[in-house]
Motif scaffolding. Structure first.
Motif, PDB file in Angstrom:
ATOM      1  N   GLU A 207       7.749   5.647   1.956  1.00 21.49           N
ATOM      2  CA  GLU A 207       6.902   6.552   2.292  1.00 21.49           C
ATOM      3  C   GLU A 207       7.712   8.015   2.521  1.00 21.49           C
ATOM      4  OE1 GLU A 207       5.095   5.703   6.070  1.00 21.49           O
ATOM      5  OE2 GLU A 207       7.087   5.534   7.210  1.00 21.49           O
TER       6      GLU A 207
ATOM      7  N   LYS B 277      -6.456  -5.199  -3.404  1.00 18.12           N
ATOM      8  CA  LYS B 277      -6.247  -5.323  -2.009  1.00 18.12           C
ATOM      9  C   LYS B 277      -7.337  -6.228  -1.658  1.00 18.12           C
ATOM     10  CE  LYS B 277      -5.106  -2.245   1.799  1.00 18.12           C
ATOM     11  NZ  LYS B 277      -6.427  -2.397   2.951  1.00 18.12           N
TER      12      LYS B 277
ATOM     13  N   VAL C  60       0.827  -1.204  -0.015  1.00 19.75           N
ATOM     14  CA  VAL C  60      -0.087  -0.204   0.094  1.00 19.75           C
ATOM     15  C   VAL C  60       0.851   1.105  -0.133  1.00 19.75           C
ATOM     16  CG1 VAL C  60      -0.414  -0.035   2.601  1.00 19.75           C
ATOM     17  CG2 VAL C  60      -1.961   1.109   1.179  1.00 19.75           C
ATOM     18  N   LYS C  61       1.916   0.993   0.453  1.00 19.41           N
ATOM     19  CA  LYS C  61       3.009   2.387   0.605  1.00 19.41           C
ATOM     20  C   LYS C  61       3.932   2.261  -0.623  1.00 19.41           C
ATOM     21  CE  LYS C  61       2.762   3.167   5.545  1.00 19.41           C
ATOM     22  NZ  LYS C  61       3.583   3.006   6.887  1.00 19.41           N
ATOM     23  N   ASN C  62       4.035   3.222  -1.267  1.00 18.10           N
ATOM     24  CA  ASN C  62       4.792   3.285  -2.600  1.00 18.10           C
ATOM     25  C   ASN C  62       4.737   4.632  -3.129  1.00 18.10           C
ATOM     26  OD1 ASN C  62       6.140   2.712  -4.707  1.00 18.10           O
ATOM     27  ND2 ASN C  62       4.381   1.910  -6.034  1.00 18.10           N
ATOM     28  N   SER C  63       6.073   5.286  -2.636  1.00 20.22           N
ATOM     29  CA  SER C  63       6.319   6.493  -3.120  1.00 20.22           C
ATOM     30  C   SER C  63       7.347   6.823  -3.820  1.00 20.22           C
ATOM     31  CB  SER C  63       6.456   7.557  -1.529  1.00 20.22           C
ATOM     32  OG  SER C  63       5.168   7.510  -1.117  1.00 20.22           O
TER      33      SER C  63
ATOM     34  N   ALA D 176      -1.787   3.144   8.029  1.00 23.00           N
ATOM     35  CA  ALA D 176      -1.924   3.082   6.413  1.00 23.00           C
ATOM     36  C   ALA D 176      -2.259   1.584   6.378  1.00 23.00           C
ATOM     37  CB  ALA D 176      -0.609   3.155   5.935  1.00 23.00           C
ATOM     38  N   PHE D 177      -1.945   0.603   7.220  1.00 24.90           N
ATOM     39  CA  PHE D 177      -2.331  -0.660   6.955  1.00 24.90           C
ATOM     40  C   PHE D 177      -4.096  -0.786   7.227  1.00 24.90           C
ATOM     41  CE2 PHE D 177      -2.618  -0.499  11.666  1.00 24.90           C
ATOM     42  CZ  PHE D 177      -3.342  -1.671  11.727  1.00 24.90           C
TER      43      PHE D 177
ATOM     44  N   VAL E  59      -2.737   5.124   2.675  1.00 26.85           N
ATOM     45  CA  VAL E  59      -1.902   6.127   2.674  1.00 26.85           C
ATOM     46  C   VAL E  59      -2.474   7.807   2.493  1.00 26.85           C
ATOM     47  CG1 VAL E  59       0.238   4.874   2.315  1.00 26.85           C
ATOM     48  CG2 VAL E  59      -0.791   5.890   0.065  1.00 26.85           C
TER      49      VAL E  59
ATOM     50  N   GLY F 182       2.776   8.070   4.828  1.00 19.12           N
ATOM     51  CA  GLY F 182       2.183   6.872   5.045  1.00 19.12           C
ATOM     52  C   GLY F 182       1.737   6.817   6.612  1.00 19.12           C
ATOM     53  N   GLY F 183       2.853   6.529   7.426  1.00 17.03           N
ATOM     54  CA  GLY F 183       2.433   6.364   8.844  1.00 17.03           C
ATOM     55  C   GLY F 183       2.093   4.948   9.478  1.00 17.03           C
ATOM     56  N   ILE F 184       1.345   5.358  10.545  1.00 18.02           N
ATOM     57  CA  ILE F 184       0.847   4.162  11.588  1.00 18.02           C
ATOM     58  C   ILE F 184      -0.274   3.670  11.042  1.00 18.02           C
ATOM     59  CG2 ILE F 184       0.328   3.683  13.808  1.00 18.02           C
ATOM     60  CD1 ILE F 184       2.206   6.232  14.441  1.00 18.02           C
TER      61      ILE F 184
ATOM     62  N   HIS G 191       6.486  -0.101  10.061  1.00 15.78           N
ATOM     63  CA  HIS G 191       5.161  -0.538  10.066  1.00 15.78           C
ATOM     64  C   HIS G 191       4.591  -1.798   9.452  1.00 15.78           C
ATOM     65  CE1 HIS G 191       5.205   3.977  10.811  1.00 15.78           C
ATOM     66  NE2 HIS G 191       5.801   3.848   9.558  1.00 15.78           N
TER      67      HIS G 191
END
Lengths: 443, 443
Positions: free
Chosen positions: B395, A185, A157-160, B127-128, B132, B123-125, B352
């Motif tokens: 992120e 997802k 999910v995280k992709n920058s 995001a799951f 994001v 993103g951070g904590i 994360h």
């Protein structure tokens, strides 16, 4: 291979369908077409509602029908990688084995494909919880106009890592490339444990109920669908549905599904919800489904929209998004405006009210209303829709049917750049010409 | 107006900062700069970690600091519209009054701005659970290179009205325009009701625990942060943290937060979780925070990463996403690979874990390692990262620091189109030159 045109009679207008079996074959077809100046219309489940899949003589249809494999489905990772021609229901069933769901659902689940849903940025019933298709896509592969393959099949999910260009292809309706693979997802499945229908006197009452339903102690709100009286009365009569002490002429009817732990507890809480609503809105009525059969009957009232098109073939229909804070004024304005256009116009209004998505179908057959009346109807339905913070096309897209509406409602700067994107990425207007955007280099 | 350079000493390298107060003023600045050939670096909270905000003499910084108003916050609609310079924490606090949250959280919450978070796709904590920043943005306004304003401030999740170009600006790190306003989706706040730290023998144990933690009866998983032994031991020693019968040399430590109804019930369920884990992984240890002070102390162990940079100023650091099914093999490969480069390299690994985002910091000061060693380290950390389905930048973005890594790891087709987008939308390389992408028309 079926020659079924699907939901629009002109989908197979070109008379030629190719069925590639791999991304490489799609790329080969694209290269051949480009070399020979033949435009391509990509087909998924052919359930689009705005003529996004129609084709003309001289074009060819590329059907993704054979590319229907689920290539990966990792239960711990909660991601599936599928070929674009995979039907939503196929993925739903494969995921359900692991207690998972793609987190998106819509009435055309049996035929709508993941690739088509990506290309139209499909919405549906669960969007208020899980977002629309755009939010379900983690990675994507697409064949571009030069036959190259854009490959961004991340499963995170995280992709920058630079501009996230996959979002250009999501909702592009096949005008920028052909989506061939998608990483989707998945979410833990929430089995429906209770379904209830509420009859309510106003949209204010709907929102009051929605607020409480979202804060239920034991169950999570899994679906929230509204049916205005015109739609509900028609549907109830058509299906011969009735329930004791439930009138069919309530201003709005709200179908709620809950998921969670403890069916009995949830039912108790729904009963309390009803009591609380009664205090504020004494006209409130409610039916709690006490069997799967009853539940299915309630859902049929909402999902069987074919009945309207059966009575009014090709009826003019609209699909708007309205921010919740604007919805009550919007619907009042809409009803009043349509009355002013023609006192006999009775819109069927229903939709995914928790995300502000309203469907509007007129009680007229396609072709019955003169162009000037249709223009007046659109002027009412799309009035101020953008400045209100809404969208003239919530989940059906633009296709061939709504290009003029896009041009009339969109921010001119956005419109300019949509044209620029088309020219840059598909310079020869190879992909789905005449849909979504008129090619600025050719028009 | 502060002249604080923020987290990178070169952020104010140009020596000139302008502070527009409105979108129109931003547009005027852009037009002036374009006319005079002056490049622009937009600044949010200046907490970026990859040099995305650094500026050189001859450029100017446009700070969004004064554009910090929350223009709209509708509790029923669950949407906020804010100016780009609004700090995350400011929005969090305003939303909390209504029992809502922006659904995204990170350690730099006090200074990171919504515009900066959009531009870096933060993103951070959470995001799951909530995705994001890209998934939190419903609408967006940005000033483009010709001074025009791209205005797409919808407040609805369903919007299929043409290419969704706002996604080009999300994660573009200010290289395509200046984000000035954002409509942010809000979620009901989930107050933390229990926080626990688990010591585990392996990543396999982490995933086993994660799976059960997600299926807890009464509480929802609100946060899930991993700390490998090197990181945890360092942090525990630094903060003088210890707990009875909890070793600080567990292979991995997992910090879990739960939210839900009924604190006592959740605590009971966590105790059962621990029992179940003990059966499968007898080495499992656990600490349940029994006070807010204990909870904060546990979170500090995870969030205080400054302590590492204090010991190793400007330590080389990395930020990758790995699909969960690949994570165990990836970390084993990583540790082995770094050992081979230099047996004294001890990476601090944390992150994360529920979304596969790992942060890796080397136990070396910036500048201590020769370029050849750093290249070898990157070769290990980014090895096969794309074909595994991950991302070399989860992120933190690309900035000035990671352009070469983007070029080395990205799909060449994607890379080509990133360059084309920059050339099309910012033809004069006006915005944030030398960041994310080298301008193909100029390099």
């Amino acid at each position: 291979m079926g020659a079924d045109p699907g939901w629009h009679p002109d989908n197979l207008g070109c008379g030629v369908v190719v069925y590639p079996g791999t991304t490489e074959q799609v790329a080969t077809v694209v290269q051949l077409c480009r070399r020979n100046g033949v435009s391509i219309v990509a087909h998924g489940g052919k359930t689009g509602l705005v003529g996004g899949g129609i084709s003309k003589p001289g074009e060819i249809v590329v059907s993704l029908e054979r590319m229907n494999r689920i290539e990966r489905l990792d239960a711990d990772e909660q991601v599936a990688v599928v070929e674009a021609g995979t039907a939503l229901q196929t993925l739903q069933e494969a995921a359900a084995i692991h207690g998972l769901t793609p987190g998106i659902d819509l009435a055309a689940r049996g035929s709508a494909t993941i690739g088509g849903m990506v290309s139209t940025n499909a919405g549906g019933i669960m969007a208020f919880r899980n977002g629309v298709m755009r939010h379900r896509v983690m990675g994507l592969e697409a064949v571009l106009a030069d036959g190259s393959v854009f490959s961004d099949l991340t499963r995170v999910v995280k992709n920058s890592a630079g501009y996230d260009l996959k979002h250009l292809f999501i909702g592009a309706e096949g005008t920028l490339g052909i989506v061939t693979r998608v990483a989707v997802k998945l979410e833990p499945v929430m089995p429906e444990t209770a379904t209830a229908l509420f009859g309510l006197p106003s949209l204010a009452a709907v929102f009051a109920l929605l607020k409480q339903a979202r804060a239920l102690g034991s169950g999570e709100l899994a679906a929230c669908e509204a049916m205005w009286s015109g739609f509900f009365g028609f549907s109830a009569a058509n299906h011969g549905w009735s329930a004791p002490e439930y009138r069919t002429d309530n201003s709005v009817n709200l179908l709620l599904s809950f998921a969670g732990h403890g069916e009995a507890r949830i039912s108790d809480e729904i009963a309390s919800l009803y009591e609380a609503m009664l205090e504020r809105f004494p006209e409130t009525e409610a039916v709690l489904a006490s069997s799967l059969t009853q539940r299915d009957a309630l859902w049929r009232l909402r999902e069987d929209t074919e009945q309207i098109y059966h009575a009014y073939p090709a009826a003019p229909s609209y699909d708007v998004s309205v921010p919740l804070s604007e919805a009550e004024a919007y619907v009042a304005c809409l009803e009043e405006g349509l009355q002013a256009v023609d006192p006999d116009l009775k819109p069927f209004i229903f939709g995914h009210i928790a995300d502000g998505n309203l469907h509007i179908i007129l009680n007229r057959r396609g072709g019955d209303l003169p162009a000037s009346t249709l223009a007046a109807v659109e002027a009412v339905i799309y009035k101020d829709i953008r400045s209100l913070g809404g969208s003239f096309s919530a989940e059906h897209g633009v296709g061939s049917k709504r290009i003029h509406s896009l041009n009339e409602t969109a921010d001119p700067v956005k419109l300019h750049w949509i044209g620029q994107m088309k020219r840059l990425i598909d310079p020869d207007n190879l992909f789905n010409p005449g849909k979504l955007v008129l090619h600025p280099g050719l028009s």
